[in-house]
Design a protein around this motif. Sequence first.
Motif: not given
Length: 576
Positions: A212-225
């Motif tokens: 899930l963290a990788r998916m967030l990073a790839s979609r511009g949300l890498k800084d989201s807790p």
Amino acid sequence: MLTALVRLRGALQNAALPLDLPGVEPERSSRADMIDQLEDYVIPRLTTIDGPLLTVVGGSTGAGKSTLVNSLVGHRVTEPGVLRPTTRSPVLVHNPGDAEWFGQDRILPDLVRSDRATGDTSTLQLVATDKVPMGLAILDAPDVDSVEEANRVLASQLLAAGDLWLFVTSAARYADQVPWEYLKRAAERSTSVAIVLDRTPDEAVETVSTHLARMLASRGLKDSPLFVVREGTPDADGVLPPELVADIRGWLDALAADADARSAVVKQTLEGAIRVIGAKTFQVATAVGEQAETVDQLRDDAFRAYAGALGDIRTATADGTLLRGEVLARWQEFVGTGELLKTLETKVGAIRDRLVNSVKGKPQQVERVTHAVESGLEKLLLEHAENAAERAAAAWHARPAGRVLLESHHDIDRASRDFRRKAEKLVRDWQQGVLEMVRTEGADKRSSARFLAYGVNGLAVSLMVVTFASTGGLVGAEVGIAGGSAVLGQKLLEAVFGDQAVRSLADRARKDLERRVDELFAGERARFSTVLDDLGVDPRSPELLRAAARRVDDLRFAAQQSGQSGQDNALSMGSD
């Protein structure tokens, strides 16, 4: 900025997109979303910039949102849905000391406030509790992927009104498409987002959270807790053991206690929303411009059809076309035929008096000519009105947007239902006008033998006949029987009024007829114009939208420059 955004909202509200043009549906949706976000969040938030941080808990069906809200508060404040879909009013939980911030005129002003749960999605249930710290409010939203459209619409509206998204998913559903569409929107407009991976089995925590963290990073949300809530059993009040949500509760408490951190979250979300609204306004402006251009094209189609009909009518009422058939037969009854018309082939001017003295028209014959002219002119008008409507409708049918309009206006391809009555009145009024012209012109000649011989009605009929053959200089046998009849009418008039007066009378009669016909057909054409006017497409809207968006962008840029300058000064003072 507040004034600029209010003006932008007004420009968006007035920007109509009624025509089903290619690609218009996304712009309609975008326009509606922008208006909603301006009204529900941006404008109210600007007026209450120091208000509590509004945290919207959203996510997919069955992710455990309501249970999470109850667990964060520590007691039941919202009812978890056992059956799907659950339709109920959204619940906003806040500290009693912050109650003033959530009145009807604040965030989400179109939702009615209530202190109890209802099944009405247009009602916002307010719950005050000391368990929520001041400076923080938690809003439980419906499922973003609910099978109930009302729930999906409300979920989207509530998320757009939040300063912070606490987006809840589960180990079983974290890769579902719909939630990621919302998260993509959040990334595009820099919305502050925290992700909660709920109901996660111990053995799946590391694998799922890493993916899930990788998916967030790839979609511009890498800084989201990213928070993980392990599987647990809620108590009778629907509350999980405190340790399972301790990390999330601690993070929210820290935000509530830190005014600067809270302000940073609000400003990030607010600035991102304003930036995206400004950018999307230009796209809406382009779409509205296409609407206005299409409306102009449809309006031109109708104008050309009716302009063509008016041109044909002018030609037919001036080239002798009407001096045939019934009109010609009745006219010849009035003036006589045979040797009289043959005489026109000789030098008419030299034997004028002999010709006019041979006319033996009787009152009933004058009336027959009048009725024949009336009937012929009415038929001509009706025929061209029908043709114009058919041509205009055919031109609209050739355009996709026009076809849709025709489907809701079934009888527009025919002349209006009362056209025949209007045409009859027009002809009668025109004939009466011609009669008055003759009466006025002959005021000082009424006692003359010639005036008395033909009478006002006979001279008026003669003037109508001359009017219907007033182009091309019709003379003698060069134009056949119709033209010859017109020449005879002209000579009759000249015998009473003189050459110049007859030319003036014919010109006035013709212009009067054209004016009346123009007004009649303007009314017919207006049926098409009214359909277009009712669409509400203002050709000024594209530029008004662009001007409003540019003003917002200029103010936003100035604010950023001012903020950067302030930071630079602070750094300079620190180095000193």
